[in-house]
Design an enzyme around this catalytic site. Structure first.
Site, PDB file in Angstrom:
ATOM      1  N   GLU A 131       0.825  -1.222   0.000  1.00  0.00           N
ATOM      2  CA  GLU A 131       0.000   0.000   0.000  1.00  0.00           C
ATOM      3  C   GLU A 131       0.849   1.257   0.000  1.00  0.00           C
ATOM      4  O   GLU A 131       0.527   2.251  -0.650  1.00  0.00           O
ATOM      5  CB  GLU A 131      -0.933  -0.007   1.223  1.00  0.00           C
ATOM      6  N   GLY A 136       1.260   7.281  -1.233  1.00  0.00           N
ATOM      7  CA  GLY A 136       1.444   7.610   0.182  1.00  0.00           C
ATOM      8  C   GLY A 136       0.369   7.054   1.085  1.00  0.00           C
ATOM      9  O   GLY A 136       0.145   5.849   1.160  1.00  0.00           O
ATOM     10  N   LYS A 207       4.203   3.877 -10.153  1.00  0.00           N
ATOM     11  CA  LYS A 207       2.970   3.696  -9.388  1.00  0.00           C
ATOM     12  C   LYS A 207       1.805   3.303 -10.301  1.00  0.00           C
ATOM     13  O   LYS A 207       1.028   2.397  -9.983  1.00  0.00           O
ATOM     14  CB  LYS A 207       2.644   4.980  -8.622  1.00  0.00           C
ATOM     15  N   GLY A 304       5.650  11.529   2.776  1.00  0.00           N
ATOM     16  CA  GLY A 304       5.901  12.020   4.128  1.00  0.00           C
ATOM     17  C   GLY A 304       5.906  10.900   5.149  1.00  0.00           C
ATOM     18  O   GLY A 304       5.391   9.800   4.922  1.00  0.00           O
TER      19      GLY A 304
END
Length: 428
Positions: A131, A136, A207, A304
């Site tokens: 995942e 993200g 991705k 992040g």
């Protein structure tokens, strides 16, 4: 694994440290939600003595991630090193062969070796969860493989690189050229060590290729991805697009057609009022379309420490709960080797060109488009710049090969300066 799920974490960068923090901070909550204690047995990273802002002295340390992946006290190997080959791939393969499940954030590895790794996982009765490799903190893989399992997926589309979206929205809001904002993003630490992974569309392309495999039941084929980055876009393009009701995004689109699988990551114009058009800064958005559900839109932070660690932990929790699914949603042996197809779906295009200040110049361009079977939907001409005049054209829907023929013919008209810019307008 009776009562305890033991992790070995390879890679203690931003995401790895985020995972350690969640496990230390939320141990009781994780145990309550999964029915197992989730603990870290051992860790590995390039540098042992670096201060990472979180205590690591309670965990065994392995300098070699392959050794970490095969330890007897590791049930799940958490691969957060990155890179399509090298230690990440070697350690992942070693973990699967040793009977360990794998959780990874490594989109490059899956985009290049996804089929082989899926086959290896199934051969050893293991699972690979990823995942965190796509968008993200957005649970797009789970949504696609589980939430939309009853759908024939018709299109996957999205903005999946926050750095590019930051650059494009910053250029528009501040009126700054690409080069200035690129350097600003670099100073802020937004760019990869190899910036072309971001601005060249490679990161986002990795991705999209993974999502396409899960969406359409195909073997991952990143090599067939049509890639175009944002480096050629100018502030003039962004202003002109806004003037005509559009915004420019680095947009990934995958769809299965009668000719094969289309996969492309390229700058596109989208309506400014659409969800994608309103996307700001480093946020990601993925649009999934299915025959039953129609369209769903997933939006959230694409990178992040917290968001990506959140995605890693979602996979760890599923393994702790006993959720075991094929890597791409169906057995690896059933994934088809799709025929790559260039984008053949008709679309409108935005064209920007500089015309010489000559009588009949615009008529010559219109004639070239007409001879290629392309009709003009809208056109604007701006004030002269020196001896030339900027002209914007929005076409009706056309095939890209027809547009390419027209652009080639424009070089021979003698009225077009430089190379025209052509950007697809995507319906969303």
């Amino acid at each position: 694994m009776s009562g305890t799920l033991r992790l070995g974490i390879a890679g203690l960068g931003t995401v790895g440290v985020g995972v350690v923090k969640i496990i230390r901070r939320e141990a009781e909550m994780l145990s309550t939600r999964t029915g197992q204690r989730i603990e870290i047995s051992a860790v590995s990273a390039r540098t042992r003595d670096k201060d990472r802002g979180v205590p690591l002295d309670g965990y065994a340390w392995e300098d070699d991630p392959v050794t970490l992946a095969t330890r007897d006290d590791v049930d799940v190997f958490v691969e957060l090193m990155g890179g399509s080959d090298g230690p990440a791939k070697a350690a992942t393969e070693a973990a699967l062969k040793a009977g360990k499940d794998v959780v990874t954030a490594n989109k490059a590895m899956l985009a290049v070796h996804g089929q082989a790794l899926a086959e290896l996982a199934e051969a050893n009765g293991r699972v690979i969860r990823y995942e965190a490799a796509v968008a993200g903190g957005i649970p797009v893989v789970k949504s696609l493989i589980e939430g939309l399992a009853g759908n024939q997926i018709t299109r996957v589309m999205g903005v999946m690189n926050g750095t590019c979206n930051y650059i494009l929205t910053r250029m528009e809001s501040a009126g700054l050229p690409y080069e200035t904002v690129f350097e600003e993003a670099n100073q802020l630490g937004y760019l990869e060590a190899d910036p072309n992974l971001d601005v060249g569309g490679i990161d986002a392309g990795h991705k999209l290729s993974i999502l396409a495999a899960a969406a359409f039941g195909t073997q991952v084929n990143f090599a067939a991805m049509e890639l175009e980055g944002i480096g050629r876009l100018t502030i003039e393009d962004i202003r002109a697009a806004a003037d005509m009701g559009y915004r420019i995004k680095l947009l990934g689109v995958a769809r299965m057609t009668g000719r094969g699988l289309e996969q492309r990551m390229s700058p596109c114009l989208v309506p400014a009022t659409s969800p994608l058009g309103q996307l700001e800064g480093g946020t990601n958005m993925v649009v999934l379309e299915g025959d039953a559900v129609q369209q769903i839109v997933l939006r959230g932070p694409g990178a992040g420490e917290g968001p990506t660690a959140s995605a890693v932990m979602a996979d760890v929790c599923d393994i702790a709960r006993g959720v075991r699914l094929p890597v791409f949603g169906q057995p690896a042996g059933s994934l088809i080797e799709a025929t790559p197809a260039k984008s053949g779906t008709p679309a409108a295009y935005y064209l920007r060109m500089m015309l010489q200040d000559k009588p009949g110049a615009l008529a010559k361009v219109a004639t070239v488009l007409g001879e290629a079977g392309i009709s003009i939907y809208r056109m604007r001409q701006y004030d002269h710049e020196g001896d030339g005049a900027p002209v914007l054209i929005v076409t009706h829907k056309t095939q890209r090969d027809a547009l390419d023929r027209a652009l080639s013919a424009m070089d021979r008209t003698g009225v077009v300066e430089g190379t025209p810019v052509a950007i697809r307008i995507e319906e969303v």
